[in-house]
Structure formats: C-alpha cells, structure tokens
Design an enzyme around this catalytic site. Sequence first.
Site, PDB file in Angstrom:
ATOM      1  CE1 TYR A  87      17.818  19.163   6.624  1.00 50.68           C
ATOM      2  CE2 TYR A  87      16.517  19.819   8.731  1.00 50.68           C
ATOM      3  CZ  TYR A  87      17.804  19.537   7.935  1.00 50.68           C
ATOM      4  OH  TYR A  87      18.802  20.156   8.674  1.00 50.68           O
ATOM      5  CE  LYS A  88       7.107  14.879   2.167  1.00 51.87           C
ATOM      6  NZ  LYS A  88       6.596  13.603   2.715  1.00 51.87           N
TER       7      LYS A  88
END
Length: 282
Positions: free
Chosen positions: A168-169
């Site tokens: 997600y980062k």
Amino acid sequence: MTHIAFLGTGLLGSALVEAALQRGDRITVWNRTAAKARALEAFGATVADTPADAVRGAARVHLVLKDDAVVEDVVAALRPGLSPDTVIVDHTTTQPAETAERAHRLRAEGVRYLHCPVFIGPAAAREGKGTIMAAGPRADFDAVRDALARMAQRLEYVGERPDLAAVYKLCGNAYIIGIAALVADVFSVASGAGVPPQDVVQVVQWFDPSSVITGRGKKMLARDHSPSFELEMARKDVRLMQETAGDRPLAVLPAVAARMDALIAEGRGADDLAVMGRDAVG
C-alpha cells in the site's frame, strides 16, 4: 513516562521524535550520522552510541531508515539490547517481498515486529497528522495501537499479512510521485503556450480528479472498455500536449504516448482510455 527508542533521525525520524517528546515520552535516539541524533538533544532526547544501547529497556522501538539493507543491518545491531516483549515498529518504506521474509524470520526468532509505513511528512509528524498503516501479528498491533494512534490522525491496521502495508505504501507513493511528475508536464505544456504555470493550477479545480481515479479504476478492474473517452482521441490530445510543450522536458507524457501507440497498433484505438490498464489487472 514511556521509554521509546527511535533509530533513524533524518527529516521524518527527527520530526517524529520531536512530537513524541512533546507528548512527554522519554526518548533515546541513534543515527548512523551522529550529528543528526545530537541535534535532538536540545529537545530532550538521549543519544545512544549504538543501536543496542538505544533499545535497551525501551518499551517500543521505532525504525525510520533508508531501505531494506539498512533495516537488516540495524535490526541485527540492536538485537543484543532488545527485550523479548519489545515491539519493533518499522516505518521504513521497503520492498514487499523482503519485508515479508524479514517479518517471518524475525517472528520465528521470537522478535515482535510490525511494518508500519506512513503517509506523513515532517511538518505533519510534528503536529500528529497523516496516516500510519500497520501490518503484522494482531497481538503485536494491539500492544502498540494506542501509542500509534497518538502519532497520526489516521491509523489503519491492514491485517496479519506482513507485506501488505509495504504494498500500500508503494502504491500510495506511486500516486504521489506520478501526480508530481504530471504536474511538471502540465507546467511544461502551459509554458510552451506562453501561459504562466501558476495560472494553470486552477484548472484542476474545474473538475474532480478523484473521480478520474475511481471512475477509470473501476472500469479497468471490470475490464470495461466501452468508450466514453476513446483511446485514439486521448492519443490525439497527448500529441497536442507534446507539440505545445515543444522542447521543454516532459516526465510522463512520452511514456503515456508510447503505451497508447502500442495499444492502438493492436487495434484498440476505439476502446475507452481504461484499456491502458488491460495488462495491469490480470
């Protein structure tokens, strides 16, 4: 007063330390460049000579480091001083596959480890704003949840899959970096037409960019290529943008044009612009 260790005191790490000190925590810091750690003494932090010294007796250890290789080196160096119950909270942006391997290995060795990358800049960190994501064992997350919640406006526990927050980062940073590069291209187009770049910033207020992301994203996921903006027409517009920019640098548009050309050559020109995601969604 909780004793916390921060290893890595660059721009973000220093800001997180300053905020923690303002909350009343007792902080020990370490950094490979000692001067960056020493600068935090003025705020009340204690500087350790080694990672092991920094984490000795700490209830929680935060890592704010450069990359996977540095994380591995620092974790190995801190292990002699780490208490069995201490949770390592790793905020470093890392490679998902390496994150997963590291998390599984450390857990097998009895080390409590969470990967918790952030969407927080230094200024936001000082004010307790932004978002923290957390991935790893639920029990470890529960042990530090309240503390993490005090560090940011939003705390997202994404589950026990250890590399999910890392994924997600990277996806979030792709949005951030891609948008920044696109803004640079927009400024090049404006400049090429003799329009001050600052004047075109307002254009984005005349439509909803988030609807473009969600709308085209949903079409891509559904593999819905029914046209509302034909690829050939979009390619024509990109050509006009490139021509208008002239010899000014373009970061994104040439790659977009190349992808469009490849799809058009396959006979997909009458499809919706969403066809650009055809090979990305499986």
